[in-house]
Design a protein around this motif. Structure first.
Motif, mmCIF file in Angstrom:
data_model
loop_
_atom_site.group_PDB
_atom_site.id
_atom_site.type_symbol
_atom_site.label_atom_id
_atom_site.label_comp_id
_atom_site.label_asym_id
_atom_site.label_seq_id
_atom_site.Cartn_x
_atom_site.Cartn_y
_atom_site.Cartn_z
ATOM 1 N N SER B 160 0.840 -1.201 0.000
ATOM 2 C CA SER B 160 0.000 0.000 0.000
ATOM 3 C C SER B 160 0.874 1.250 0.000
ATOM 4 O O SER B 160 0.547 2.253 -0.641
ATOM 5 C CB SER B 160 -0.946 -0.008 1.198
ATOM 6 O OG SER B 160 -0.242 -0.165 2.390
ATOM 7 N N GLU B 161 2.018 1.175 0.705
ATOM 8 C CA GLU B 161 2.944 2.309 0.685
ATOM 9 C C GLU B 161 3.455 2.561 -0.741
ATOM 10 O O GLU B 161 3.481 3.702 -1.218
ATOM 11 C CB GLU B 161 4.120 2.027 1.618
ATOM 12 C CG GLU B 161 5.190 3.107 1.582
ATOM 13 C CD GLU B 161 6.364 2.766 2.492
ATOM 14 O OE1 GLU B 161 6.167 2.010 3.464
ATOM 15 O OE2 GLU B 161 7.466 3.264 2.234
ATOM 16 N N ALA B 162 3.805 1.476 -1.416
ATOM 17 C CA ALA B 162 4.309 1.611 -2.788
ATOM 18 C C ALA B 162 3.245 2.213 -3.688
ATOM 19 O O ALA B 162 3.519 3.102 -4.499
ATOM 20 C CB ALA B 162 4.742 0.248 -3.319
ATOM 21 N N ALA B 163 1.995 1.735 -3.524
ATOM 22 C CA ALA B 163 0.921 2.224 -4.389
ATOM 23 C C ALA B 163 0.722 3.721 -4.183
ATOM 24 O O ALA B 163 0.569 4.479 -5.141
ATOM 25 C CB ALA B 163 -0.374 1.474 -4.096
ATOM 26 N N GLY B 240 7.838 -2.714 -3.398
ATOM 27 C CA GLY B 240 6.569 -2.996 -2.747
ATOM 28 C C GLY B 240 5.546 -3.682 -3.632
ATOM 29 O O GLY B 240 4.680 -4.386 -3.141
#
Lengths: 104, 497
Positions: B160-163, B240
């Motif tokens: 989710s951080e990567a997104a 991620g």
């Protein structure tokens, strides 16, 4: 043309100003939603530029491009808010400075 | 009727859209827990689209969906079809890598394949775009799909951080790109590429507005291809995202952006003094990308991150080709296409091996160099495949990676860009260190902190994907001539259309 109209350059200056505010906001603000709003500001600055240039050239295509951009921006917002909610669910924060699970 | 005829010229897109929509509808009925049928169905769609793209190579260039008195937004020519074929092959391999990963990561797979197909539609639209607005639309269709795919494991912290990072940086880049298009439109009164070439000579408000527009456009594209200094999002996002998706976006997004850039430079800005002003700007980005990308790749401990930086540096090599093209060197167009093809197979192959080795519990631990110790002996075939991919990425013969660099560098020499060639060779030498390091850890038996060894998995899809990737890398390395000739023919179609 009896009344003097606002020169097109002014619209362009406004557009560039909005774009700069948006760009700075993305770099400075830390709340993901505010960052996202700043991005929207940049897109709308581009829209304003399209409209003013369309007026300058007397070419209607510029107006159509704005509709396309609006549709794209709407799609991007829906995906963006969904991702922000996903982040909030896993971490209970949307501060972009606290997203530090990966680095290197 | 006219539109029906136009649709037959872009059958790859039609087939992909149809497949994706049917997939989404079938998903409502959730036919079984094991969604292997969805993968197979998308593979069929991709293969049919690939067939039509290859068939389209021989067809005359067609300008489609043009309004009265307006230039065409979509140009279906050999160049667009060849680029589409490369992207479809990349997506095909990425889909082959996916079922195994989805099973291990237990992520929701329903929309996964449909989103990949929709993204490929965006990529093909980019490759066939006849004006800058269509290019923008294709870019967004591609990007929005990839944003979602990056975060599809939505309960995973890293995903989710990567997104979110990808989304914010991608949207930021979109702002620059759009403003650039607006300025170019303002200076020339058009966004259509053939028109641009004519209007470029005497831009409204002089060259400054035009050059500002071009620079903003290039910044937007540089973000998308993760060129230095606009690469900061790339390592986190690549780490991620689900591994097959990392491979997909490393090759697909990059290939689409470069192909579109080649078309924009070759058709829209050919031989114009106004646009020559921005060549130094592209050159500086290319220098930085090659040097910084390679240096940062050296210090990575996580193989996935190392591959992310490696993909940054590969964008730099492709940018050399773009600079040569902007200088008027025509062989560079085919060279960039060849490079992207080779890059597609070697990068997807490397990520495929990572999918193979990732442990069920996943996490960053299973991606360390040390975690691969002795894998070359436990899985000989896998070791050979990974060695082939690493050798290819380092640009050594007899692989496609070698000829890709050779063609790029020779076109740059013809264009008189000796400095860039030197930087490229230097970068390749640096890269040998970190690529060989992977091979070394594969065949190194004694590692004190090896931890539990990754459990290899058996999946026919994954094996097929790795075989295709290996075959692609080696075929391009042993018989490069056919492909580069095809590329040259395709590039010619660009200038006729």
């Amino acid at each position: 043309m009896a009344e003097p109209t606002v020169p097109i350059v002014w619209y362009l200056i406004l557009s560039v100003a909005l774009f700069s505010i948006g760009g700075l906001g993305v770099l400075v603000r830390r709340n993901a939603i505010v960052v996202f709003m700043c991005v929207e500001l940049m897109l709308n600055a581009a829209n304003l530029a399209f409209i003013s240039f369309a007026r300058l050239h007397g070419d209607m295509s510029g107006h159509i491009y704005v509709f396309l951009v609006m549709a794209v921006a709407a799609a991007e917002v829906s995906v963006g808010l969904a991702i922000i909610i996903a982040v909030f669910r896993t971490r209970s924060t949307i501060n972009v400075d606290e997203l530090t699970d990966m680095s290197g | 009727m006219q539109y029906l005829n136009a649709l037959t010229a872009i059958l790859p897109v039609v087939v992909l859209l149809g497949t994706a929509v049917i997939l989404l509808m079938l998903e409502v009925f959730s036919l079984g827990k094991d969604r292997i049928w969805a993968a197979n169905f998308s593979l069929v769609g991709l293969a049919v689209a690939f067939y039509f793209a290859m068939k389209g190579l021989g067809a005359e260039p067609q300008a489609l969906f043009a309004g009265p008195g307006k230039s065409a937004p979509i140009i279906a020519d050999a160049f667009g079809n060849l680029a589409a074929a490369v992207m479809l092959a990349g997506a095909f391999v990425a889909v082959l890598l996916s079922p195994e990963y989805i099973k291990n990561a237990r992520c929701s797979s329903g929309e996964y394949y449909a989103l990949i197909l929709f993204s490929v539609v965006g990529m093909i639209v980019m490759a066939m775009a006849g004006d800058l607005i269509t290019f923008f639309l294709g870019l967004e269709v591609m990007s929005i799909g990839v944003y979602v795919l990056t975060g599809i494991r939505r309960n995973d912290l890293r995903a989710s951080e990567a997104a979110l990072k990808y989304l914010l940086m991608g949207a930021f880049a979109t702002g620059f790109l759009l403003m650039g298009i607006a300025f170019i439109y303002g200076a020339t009164g058009t966004v259509a590429l053939p028109e641009l070439a004519r209007q470029m000579v005497a831009p409204v408000g002089g060259a400054p507005i035009l050059v500002t527009g071009l620079v903003l456009l290039l910044v937007g594209v540089a973000f998308k291809v993760a060129a230095v200094p606009f690469h900061l999002w790339a390592p986190d996002v690549y780490e991620g995202a689900p591994t097959p998706i990392t491979g997909f976006m490393a090759v697909g997004v990059k290939a689409a952006a470069f192909v579109a850039l080649v078309r924009i430079v070759a058709v829209g800005f050919a031989n114009s003094e106004e646009s020559a002003v921005v060549i130094p700007f592209i050159s500086v980005i290319a220098y930085l990308t090659i040097i910084v990308g390679n240096l940062l790749a050296i210090v990575q401990r996580n193989v996935k991150r190392m591959l992310a930086y490696s993909s940054v540096s590969h964008a730099g090599y492709a940018l050399i080709g773009v600079v040569a093209l902007a200088r008027g060197e025509e062989s560079a167009g085919a060279a960039v296409l060849f490079y992207l093809t080779a890059y597609t197979f070697m990068t997807l192959g490397a990520f495929g091996v990572l999918v193979f080795l990732e442990r069920k519990e996943g996490g960053a631990e299973s991606e360390r160099f040390g975690a691969f110790a002795g894998m070359g002996y436990r899985h000989p075939a896998l070791g050979v495949a990974m060695s082939v991919f690493m050798v290819a990425l380092a640009g050594m013969p007899p692989t496609g990676g070698f000829f890709g660099k050779l063609y790029i560098f020779s076109s740059a020499i013809n264009a008189g860009e000796m400095g860039l060639v030197f930087a490229g060779i230097l970068g390749s030498i640096i890269s040998v260190y970190y690529y060989l390091r992977v091979i070394v850890s594969f065949y190194m038996v004694d590692v004190p902190d090896a931890g539990p060894l990754p459990t290899a998995t058996r999946s026919r899809h994954l094996t097929a994907g790795l075989i295709i990737a290996t075959a692609g890398v080696l075929t391009l390395g042993i018989f490069p001539n056919q492909w580069i000739e095809l590329g040259k023919l395709a590039f010619k179609s660009l200038q006729l259309g």
